[in-house]
Design an enzyme around this catalytic site. Structure first.
Site, PDB file in Angstrom:
ATOM      1  N   HIS A  37       0.835  -1.204   0.000  1.00  0.00           N
ATOM      2  CA  HIS A  37       0.000   0.000   0.000  1.00  0.00           C
ATOM      3  C   HIS A  37       0.869   1.253   0.000  1.00  0.00           C
ATOM      4  CE1 HIS A  37      -2.740  -2.987   2.060  1.00  0.00           C
ATOM      5  NE2 HIS A  37      -3.536  -2.543   1.111  1.00  0.00           N
ATOM      6  N   GLN A 148      -0.752  -4.043  -8.872  1.00  0.00           N
ATOM      7  CA  GLN A 148      -0.842  -5.070  -9.907  1.00  0.00           C
ATOM      8  C   GLN A 148      -1.157  -6.448  -9.324  1.00  0.00           C
ATOM      9  OE1 GLN A 148      -0.710  -4.720 -13.213  1.00  0.00           O
ATOM     10  NE2 GLN A 148      -0.861  -6.927 -13.623  1.00  0.00           N
ATOM     11  N   ASP A 150      -3.657  -7.307  -7.616  1.00  0.00           N
ATOM     12  CA  ASP A 150      -5.062  -7.512  -7.969  1.00  0.00           C
ATOM     13  C   ASP A 150      -5.246  -7.142  -9.440  1.00  0.00           C
ATOM     14  OD1 ASP A 150      -6.244  -8.214  -5.296  1.00  0.00           O
ATOM     15  OD2 ASP A 150      -5.338  -6.290  -4.809  1.00  0.00           O
TER      16      ASP A 150
END
Length: 287
Positions: A37, A148, A150
């Site tokens: 994140h 990327q 997901d």
């Protein structure tokens, strides 16, 4: 860093920033943040004047037997990470702020959402498209950032933005991995020590697939056979799917090309993990 819990707080601040002519980046998350994140935040801070992150465990993307209630949450830790990486505002609403009691309007998609994870999570991408649509309307960003890992979600959001004429740039960011290659995921915390060791079979199989592709193989069946054999060597791995799909429409292909996606979902114990690579991308580093 501003902590906003209501839509009105966000729109008031966005209006002020836009009045100054500032560009805005949005990083949607479900919280329990990690280095993956953080890489999205870093990319947004680099490319925009202001960065907004959302921390919202979106209930409408979870099926009835999925882990909504147990999904890991630690908002204090999330705020520390967000502030350390230069985020200007975090939007942390309650579900009631995002969805009225009689909410009944959804954004759905055909074709791209029917393969890979969409086969076993039939409502998932409807929930994703709906919440991202709401966030785009609330924040009105110039750019929105996704990982990327997901990859199907990223492809779906790109298509939704194109089809529905959203005025936003969708930015995909590389997968961030642990030292042993395992893709960073909030769900990695579910793994027992034994399961954590077993989980590296995903990234090792991804590396094997990349090596096979680098050797010139372009037949999907041949590639998948070798990757599935490798996954079968780990007793704790329960394979949900390993597939090769077109990089744009997420449909299975028999002969693949650069830009196509090789993706997998594997359960290690009760934990569902995903990983992927795009044909032609640099190889991951796995010990």
């Amino acid at each position: 860093m501003i902590i906003a819990t209501t839509i009105q707080e966000v729109t008031d601040q966005i209006n002020a920033w836009k009045a100054e002519g500032l560009t805005i980046g949005l990083c949607p998350t479900m919280g329990y943040l990690h280095e993956g994140h953080a890489s999205l935040m870093d990319a947004s801070v680099k490319r925009n004047d202001r960065t907004v992150a959302s921390v919202f465990v979106n209930p409408i993307q979870f099926g009835p037997k999925e882990d909504l209630a147990t999904y890991p949450r630690d908002f204090d830790h999330d705020c520390q990470l967000l502030e350390a990486h230069g985020v200007d505002m975090v939007f942390h609403p309650e579900p009631s702020e995002m969805y009225f009691d009689d909410f009944c309007t959804y954004v759905d998609m055909d074709v791209l959402s029917k393969t890979l994870c969409g086969k076993t999570r039939p409502i998932h991408f409807r929930g994703v498209c709906t919440v991202i649509t709401k966030l785009l309307h609330i924040v009105r960003p110039d750019r929105i950032f996704f990982g990327q890992k997901d990859a199907q979600q990223l492809a779906i959001i790109r298509r939704m933005v194109r089809d529905l004429n959203f005025d936003v740039e969708v930015v995909g960011c590389p997968i961030v991995r642990e030292a042993d290659g395992l893709a960073k995921s909030s769900r990695n915390t579910y793994l027992s020590p034994e399961e954590r060791k077993a989980a590296v079979i995903l990234s090792r199989t991804i590396r094997l697939g990349q090596e096979i592709c680098a050797g010139g193989e372009r037949n999907a069946a041949a590639l998948l056979e070798k990757m599935k054999e490798n996954l079968a060597s780990e007793p704790l791995a329960d394979v949900e799917y390993v597939e090769v799909v077109d990089g744009l429409n997420m449909q299975p292909v028999e002969q693949f090309k650069e830009g196509d996606l090789v993706a997998m979902a594997v359960r290690i114990g009760s934990t569902r993990l995903i990983d992927n690579f795009t044909v032609g991308d640099p190889m991951i580093q796995v010990r």
